[in-house]
Enzyme design. Structure first.
Site, PDB file in Angstrom:
ATOM      1  N   SER A 188      45.263  16.731  86.936  1.00 41.85           N
ATOM      2  CA  SER A 188      44.608  17.696  86.439  1.00 41.85           C
ATOM      3  C   SER A 188      43.695  17.659  84.727  1.00 41.85           C
ATOM      4  O   SER A 188      42.687  18.173  85.050  1.00 41.85           O
ATOM      5  CB  SER A 188      45.478  18.650  86.023  1.00 41.85           C
ATOM      6  N   HIS A 216      45.734  20.620  91.792  1.00 40.93           N
ATOM      7  CA  HIS A 216      44.319  19.958  92.774  1.00 40.93           C
ATOM      8  C   HIS A 216      44.122  19.647  93.517  1.00 40.93           C
ATOM      9  O   HIS A 216      42.733  19.405  93.873  1.00 40.93           O
ATOM     10  CB  HIS A 216      44.197  19.533  91.418  1.00 40.93           C
ATOM     11  N   LYS A 247      45.128  27.608  92.530  1.00 44.42           N
ATOM     12  CA  LYS A 247      43.921  27.399  91.979  1.00 44.42           C
ATOM     13  C   LYS A 247      43.280  27.948  92.983  1.00 44.42           C
ATOM     14  O   LYS A 247      42.448  28.736  93.589  1.00 44.42           O
ATOM     15  CB  LYS A 247      44.096  25.651  91.413  1.00 44.42           C
TER      16      LYS A 247
HETATM   17  C1  LIG Z   1      48.161  24.108  87.546  1.00 42.82           C
HETATM   18  C2  LIG Z   1      49.214  22.666  88.178  1.00 42.82           C
HETATM   19  C3  LIG Z   1      50.036  23.138  88.484  1.00 42.82           C
HETATM   20  C4  LIG Z   1      51.488  24.711  87.712  1.00 42.82           C
HETATM   21  O1  LIG Z   1      50.375  25.034  89.467  1.00 42.82           O
HETATM   22  P1  LIG Z   1      49.941  26.849  88.990  1.00 42.82           P
HETATM   23  O2  LIG Z   1      51.071  27.616  90.068  1.00 42.82           O
HETATM   24  O3  LIG Z   1      49.027  27.221  88.110  1.00 42.82           O
HETATM   25  O4  LIG Z   1      52.024  27.277  88.194  1.00 42.82           O
HETATM   26  C5  LIG Z   1      51.296  22.314  88.453  1.00 42.82           C
HETATM   27  N1  LIG Z   1      50.753  20.955  88.569  1.00 42.82           N
HETATM   28  C6  LIG Z   1      49.466  20.030  88.515  1.00 42.82           C
HETATM   29  C7  LIG Z   1      49.475  18.745  88.625  1.00 42.82           C
HETATM   30  C8  LIG Z   1      48.768  21.597  88.026  1.00 42.82           C
HETATM   31  O5  LIG Z   1      47.428  20.932  87.572  1.00 42.82           O
END
Ligand SMILES: *Cc1c(COP(=O)(O)O)cnc(C)c1O
Length: 405
Positions: A188, A216, A247
């Site tokens: 990320s 992602h 996302k």
């Molecule tokens: C954003 C993210 C999460 C968490 O996801 P949410 O639905 O926002 O809680 C988990 N793992 C990675 C790699 C992320 O980038």
């Protein structure tokens, strides 16, 4: 006036910590969005080109998704009223899980309240004290927290270093206990892709459970956004696939895909599933509509990748350091602009904002102390004009601050 608690001595150490952040120049205030999440929107009263959201496909504000949320609220109300295992499993929850399982071509799926709880809840549920987790050093915080909660022994391999991962697996080969090999599908902070295929080879060779966190990659990589397992043609070789609904999918939530028994086990043992209330119907209906869109409007994903290639090329051409920790650097819509020093990064971010571009500065502890950066994220909805304007602002501002020569 609210009752003041700020003079009490108990929490003075927190005030001191905040003061230290201020001194280092890495303290931030939350930026407040006045309208909707979009390529151009208003934060703190200022119109800016938004390079900071995870709204990859513009679904946060898609009319069909809004409509689905409203209709579900009319039909089923605003809340589920209980955790899934007590009285809070609605038909629509099951419908979404079945839909995701079909989409991902797996036996079963369970939806959690967020990607964070999906990771933390799953890792902590399936491992115990006698077990091992073999984890990339840049894996997401939710994986790290899940690993700590599981009390399993945590072994960290250097970022994307297959040989190092193998060395660790070989060392623990004869230990009793289960081994979990885990990577982010897309990292990320750097935007590079995890070597899912090569890790799956290792997992098979050493009898480890293979898990991928595709937060992602969901909606971004693979056919119609099916994720890294699809991207690498690794169907049937990854035991646990985590994805997010927060996302590209545009709402909120996380899911775990795998075998029927894995999902049934998580129904019984994953603590966020057991002890925290399920999604309101509006969220679930939104996600169902989003998966329909992933299948019916793949051109959104194509536009996302067109924009990504363009923006990355231009950033490089301007002379910015766009990573990465390894080569190749970022291969996805996430492109870091590495500045190095935390204070300098935050100054750059503030100057960009004043000039009309939102690019979030990210510093320690989210990234290593000397790797502070502006993280940019592309979406399918940015127009070429918006991107050109953002690039011009980035260049001008960087020159003014001596970041570019
Ligand atoms: C954003 C993210 C999460 C968490 O996801 P949410 O639905 O926002 O809680 C988990 N793992 C990675 C790699 C992320 O980038």
């Amino acid at each position: 006036m609210p009752t003041s608690l700020s003079q009490r001595p108990q929490l003075q150490y927190l005030t001191a910590a905040i003061d230290e952040l201020k001194q280092k120049g890495t303290h931030f205030r939350l930026r407040i969005l006045d309208d909707v999440q979009a390529p151009v929107c208003t934060y703190d009263g200022k119109r800016v080109i938004n390079l900071a959201s995870n709204n990859y496909l513009g679904l946060c504000n898609h009319p069909k998704l809004r409509e689905a949320a409203i209709q579900a609220t009319k039909d089923f109300g605003v809340g589920s009223g209980a955790v899934r295992t007590i009285a809070g499993t609605m038909k629509i929850h099951m419908e979404l899980e079945e839909k995701i399982a079909r989409f991902k071509n797996v036996e079963a799926c369970v939806v959690f309240q967020s990607g964070f709880t999906a990771n933390a809840g799953t890792v902590s549920a399936i491992l115990g004290k006698e077990d091992f987790i073999v984890s990339d050093e840049l894996n997401h915080a939710s994986i790290i927290d899940g690993a700590r909660l599981s009390r399993a022994k945590i072994k960290v391999f250097r970022h994307k270093d297959i040989a190092h991962a193998e060395e660790i697996l070989r060392e623990i080969q004869n230990e009793p206990g289960h081994k979990l090999l885990i990577t982010d599908g897309v990292f990320s902070m750097d935007g590079d892709i995890g070597p899912v295929d090569k890790l799956a080879d290792l997992a098979e060779k050493y009898g480890a459970i293979m898990m991928v966190d595709d937060a992602h990659a969901s909606g971004v990589l693979g056919r119609n956004g099916r994720g890294t397992v699809d991207h690498f043609h690794c169907h049937g070789r990854v035991d646990i696939q985590v994805g997010t609904l927060s996302k590209a999918v545009g709402a909120i939530g996380g899911y775990v895909c795998g075998s029927k028994d894995l999902i049934d086990y998580l129904y019984h043992r994953a603590r966020p599933f057991l002890f925290s209330t399920s999604h309101p119907p509006s969220v679930t209906a939104t996600c169902i509509a989003a998966f329909d869109l992933l299948e019916s409007e793949p051109e959104r994903i194509e536009r996302l990748w067109d924009n990504t290639r363009y923006f990355k090329t231009e950033l490089g051409r301007l002379g910015f350091d766009i990573g990465g920790v390894t080569t190749p650097a970022s291969e996805t819509p996430i492109t870091p602009i590495i500045i190095g020093d935390g204070r300098r990064t935050m100054d750059f971010s503030r100057a960009l904002f004043d000039a009309g571009v939102l690019g979030t500065g990210i510093a320690f502890p989210t990234v290593p102390e000397d790797k502070a950066r502006i993280r940019t994220i592309m979406t399918s909805e940015h127009t070429r004009e918006q991107l050109d304007q953002a690039l011009e602002t980035l260049e001008k501002t960087a020159k003014k601050l001596g970041i570019l020569a």
